[in-house]
Scaffold this motif. Structure first.
Motif, PDB file in Angstrom:
ATOM      1  N   ALA A 230      -1.469  17.677  99.946  1.00  0.00           N
ATOM      2  CA  ALA A 230      -1.670  18.714  98.929  1.00  0.00           C
ATOM      3  C   ALA A 230      -0.680  18.609  97.776  1.00  0.00           C
ATOM      4  CB  ALA A 230      -1.576  20.102  99.569  1.00  0.00           C
ATOM      5  N   CYS A 231       0.495  18.044  98.009  1.00  0.00           N
ATOM      6  CA  CYS A 231       1.518  17.928  96.971  1.00  0.00           C
ATOM      7  C   CYS A 231       1.300  16.635  96.184  1.00  0.00           C
ATOM      8  CB  CYS A 231       2.912  17.956  97.591  1.00  0.00           C
ATOM      9  SG  CYS A 231       3.318  19.530  98.395  1.00  0.00           S
ATOM     10  N   HIS A 232       1.173  16.752  94.888  1.00  0.00           N
ATOM     11  CA  HIS A 232       0.829  15.613  94.026  1.00  0.00           C
ATOM     12  C   HIS A 232       1.862  14.493  94.160  1.00  0.00           C
ATOM     13  CE1 HIS A 232      -0.011  13.359  90.312  1.00  0.00           C
ATOM     14  NE2 HIS A 232      -1.244  13.861  90.422  1.00  0.00           N
ATOM     15  N   PRO A 233       1.406  13.228  94.218  1.00  0.00           N
ATOM     16  CA  PRO A 233       2.347  12.115  94.436  1.00  0.00           C
ATOM     17  C   PRO A 233       3.312  11.868  93.293  1.00  0.00           C
ATOM     18  CG  PRO A 233       0.124  11.291  93.975  1.00  0.00           C
ATOM     19  CD  PRO A 233       0.006  12.774  94.182  1.00  0.00           C
ATOM     20  N   VAL A 234       3.057  12.406  92.109  1.00  0.00           N
ATOM     21  CA  VAL A 234       3.965  12.237  90.977  1.00  0.00           C
ATOM     22  C   VAL A 234       4.724  13.518  90.666  1.00  0.00           C
ATOM     23  CG1 VAL A 234       4.148  11.695  88.519  1.00  0.00           C
ATOM     24  CG2 VAL A 234       2.548  10.415  89.966  1.00  0.00           C
ATOM     25  N   THR A 235       4.014  14.638  90.534  1.00  0.00           N
ATOM     26  CA  THR A 235       4.650  15.890  90.113  1.00  0.00           C
ATOM     27  C   THR A 235       5.214  16.711  91.265  1.00  0.00           C
ATOM     28  OG1 THR A 235       2.628  17.231  90.283  1.00  0.00           O
ATOM     29  CG2 THR A 235       2.983  16.012  88.223  1.00  0.00           C
ATOM     30  N   GLY A 236       4.733  16.476  92.481  1.00  0.00           N
ATOM     31  CA  GLY A 236       5.144  17.305  93.619  1.00  0.00           C
ATOM     32  C   GLY A 236       4.491  18.666  93.640  1.00  0.00           C
ATOM     33  N   MET A 237       3.630  18.950  92.664  1.00  0.00           N
ATOM     34  CA  MET A 237       2.982  20.263  92.578  1.00  0.00           C
ATOM     35  C   MET A 237       1.799  20.362  93.538  1.00  0.00           C
ATOM     36  SD  MET A 237       2.972  20.868  88.469  1.00  0.00           S
ATOM     37  CE  MET A 237       4.502  21.050  87.559  1.00  0.00           C
ATOM     38  N   ASN A 238       1.516  21.582  93.955  1.00  0.00           N
ATOM     39  CA  ASN A 238       0.367  21.861  94.813  1.00  0.00           C
ATOM     40  C   ASN A 238      -0.408  23.024  94.214  1.00  0.00           C
ATOM     41  OD1 ASN A 238       2.952  23.256  96.121  1.00  0.00           O
ATOM     42  ND2 ASN A 238       1.195  24.589  96.456  1.00  0.00           N
ATOM     43  N   PRO A 239      -1.672  23.152  94.551  1.00  0.00           N
ATOM     44  CA  PRO A 239      -2.453  24.269  94.009  1.00  0.00           C
ATOM     45  C   PRO A 239      -2.175  25.568  94.740  1.00  0.00           C
ATOM     46  CG  PRO A 239      -3.814  22.989  95.494  1.00  0.00           C
ATOM     47  CD  PRO A 239      -2.487  22.265  95.395  1.00  0.00           C
ATOM     48  N   GLU A 240      -2.601  26.666  94.135  1.00  0.00           N
ATOM     49  CA  GLU A 240      -2.547  27.945  94.832  1.00  0.00           C
ATOM     50  C   GLU A 240      -3.465  27.920  96.048  1.00  0.00           C
ATOM     51  OE1 GLU A 240      -1.357  31.799  92.714  1.00  0.00           O
ATOM     52  OE2 GLU A 240      -3.150  31.103  91.668  1.00  0.00           O
ATOM     53  N   TYR A 241      -4.713  27.541  95.850  1.00  0.00           N
ATOM     54  CA  TYR A 241      -5.671  27.441  96.942  1.00  0.00           C
ATOM     55  C   TYR A 241      -6.154  25.997  97.006  1.00  0.00           C
ATOM     56  CZ  TYR A 241      -6.085  32.523  96.000  1.00  0.00           C
ATOM     57  OH  TYR A 241      -5.833  33.851  95.747  1.00  0.00           O
ATOM     58  N   GLY A 242      -6.408  25.510  98.212  1.00  0.00           N
ATOM     59  CA  GLY A 242      -6.804  24.125  98.354  1.00  0.00           C
ATOM     60  C   GLY A 242      -7.901  23.919  99.368  1.00  0.00           C
ATOM     61  N   GLU A 243      -8.634  22.817  99.186  1.00  0.00           N
ATOM     62  CA  GLU A 243      -9.595  22.390 100.182  1.00  0.00           C
ATOM     63  C   GLU A 243      -8.832  21.838 101.384  1.00  0.00           C
ATOM     64  OE1 GLU A 243     -12.525  23.233  99.632  1.00  0.00           O
ATOM     65  OE2 GLU A 243     -12.784  23.311  97.465  1.00  0.00           O
ATOM     66  N   PHE A 244      -9.513  21.705 102.497  1.00  0.00           N
ATOM     67  CA  PHE A 244      -8.840  21.245 103.706  1.00  0.00           C
ATOM     68  C   PHE A 244      -8.325  19.808 103.588  1.00  0.00           C
ATOM     69  CE2 PHE A 244     -11.707  24.451 106.008  1.00  0.00           C
ATOM     70  CZ  PHE A 244     -10.705  25.411 106.039  1.00  0.00           C
ATOM     71  N   ASP A 245      -8.882  19.030 102.654  1.00  0.00           N
ATOM     72  CA  ASP A 245      -8.415  17.652 102.483  1.00  0.00           C
ATOM     73  C   ASP A 245      -7.214  17.551 101.567  1.00  0.00           C
ATOM     74  OD1 ASP A 245      -9.494  18.083  99.977  1.00  0.00           O
ATOM     75  OD2 ASP A 245     -10.979  16.479 100.078  1.00  0.00           O
TER      76      ASP A 245
END
Length: 401
Positions: A230-245
């Motif tokens: 869920a954490c972006h490989p460059v920015t480290g950011m994640n969304p508020e809500y996410g799909e299971f993948d």
């Protein structure tokens, strides 16, 4: 890095690592807690009610939420504030607990300060914090009677979270029983990355009902792997809500937003990863995310004032909780190797800057202070080595760096 505090009994004191004295650290934590619970009307969050109850108010929405109530209980058990803990717990059980209907066994996520329910639906982050705080209370202070039989209440909450909907029981569980991921709301087909607390699930696997312990072991592993995706490989950011993948959710909610951006809820993930590292040090590829986030946001705090897509694309929208973002990002320093370790290098200099920024930032004042100051107080606890595991069999003496 060495194994986490659960195995060693040693808690990092990152504030000491950046040169603060223990006297300074103790004073800063004490003053923040005093202001949070008992400051002026423009500062405090906590409100005692009558002889034996109390609540924490979401000052931005003028309501009482299971998020804040369970956070308050966790703060109180860490700070050894038993009276306040019991008051908050009794208010929760009196007004928020639902004893009938499809959500029987859960807590209404929002109430008015009078105790009237604003909604009959629960929010799973409240339940997991309630359960963990109750287990710690049991181990630190001992179980009492009725609702103060803390460990029994914690096991009851966890049982509802994963077994509702089975064998004719009404309602839906708070975890997906197949992929072991926590849900945004019971039965929802998506998750919230900031709800994933593998360091809690490791302990639930020790203290929940015997038949549920394997589920929690699997949930801890599933959540760590999910966070790595869920954490972006460059920015480290994640969304508020996410799909299971692990991809950001792109379906719209009834109120019109997809919540697939790096925004309010999402900030907590870096802090959660930091605490997981401090407690257990079981990296599934997610421990690098807080450092990537620090590097992406850079050396200018103004970069942390706008909203981003998880890939770093800026959105023309100002953050609602700037202190919350600062606090959680700084708490992520717990996942960055110490200065005197072989792995540190320039990474520590990046983390150190964020911890210094947090140290120099006061509590937020005004109407939106609730969420920011909750995350701020948690960060002070964690970065000072005072956000600790209280284990079964009584309080253990824990060492700090």
């Amino acid at each position: 890095m060495e194994m986490g505090a659960f195995g060693t009994g040693i808690y990092r004191n990152v504030f000491a690592e950046i040169g603060k004295s223990q006297e300074e650290i103790d004073r800063k934590l004490r003053e923040a807690a005093d202001t949070f619970f008992y400051g002026s009307e423009e500062e405090r969050i906590y409100h005692p009610v009558g002889e034996d109850m109390g609540y924490l108010e979401d000052t931005g929405n003028n309501d009482v939420r299971t998020e804040g109530m369970s956070y308050g209980m966790m703060m109180c058990v860490q700070l050894d504030m038993k009276e306040e803990f019991d008051r908050i717990w009794k208010w929760s059980r009196t007004y928020m607990y639902m004893d009938q209907g499809e959500n029987e066994g859960y807590f209404a996520w929002s109430c008015k300060p009078s105790g009237e329910k604003n909604a009959l639906g629960p929010a799973p982050d409240g339940e997991e914090y309630y359960a963990m705080a109750l287990f710690f209370a049991s181990h630190r202070w001992g179980d009492g009677e009725g609702i103060y039989a803390y460990s029994k209440e914690a096991r009851k909450i966890l049982g509802a979270c994963i077994h509702k909907g089975e064998d004719g029981r009404p309602g839906a569980p708070m975890w997906n029983r197949e992929n072991k991921q926590i849900l945004f709301i019971p039965g929802s087909p998506f998750t919230d990355p900031s709800y994933h607390l593998p360091h809690f699930y490791e302990l639930f696997a020790l203290w929940a009902d015997q038949e549920d312990r394997e589920f929690w072991r699997q949930a801890a592993c599933a959540s760590r792997r999910y966070l790595a995706r869920a954490c972006h490989p460059v920015t480290g950011m994640n969304p508020e809500y996410g799909e299971f993948d692990g991809t950001p959710m792109d379906r719209k909610m009834p109120w019109g937003d997809t919540h697939g951006r790096f925004y309010s809820d999402a900030y907590r993930t870096a802090a959660n990863i930091g605490l997981d590292c401090a407690w257990f040090d079981k990296d599934e590829g997610h421990y690098g995310a807080p450092l990537r986030l620090m590097r992406f946001l850079g050396t200018d705090l103004e970069a942390a004032r706008c909203v981003f897509e998880v890939d770093g694309t800026p959105v023309d929208k100002t953050v609602l909780h700037p202190l919350g973002l600062l606090a959680t990002t700084a708490q992520g320093a717990l996942a960055v190797p110490r200065e005197d370790s072989e792995e540190a290098g320039s990474d520590w200099n990046v983390a150190r800057r964020w911890v210094e920024w947090l140290w120099n930032q006061p509590l937020r004042r005004g109407g939106r202070r609730y969420y920011d100051n909750c995350l701020y107080l948690f960060a002070l606890l964690a970065l000072s080595g005072n956000y600790r595991i209280y284990s079964a069999g009584g309080k253990k003496e824990m060492r700090i760096w």
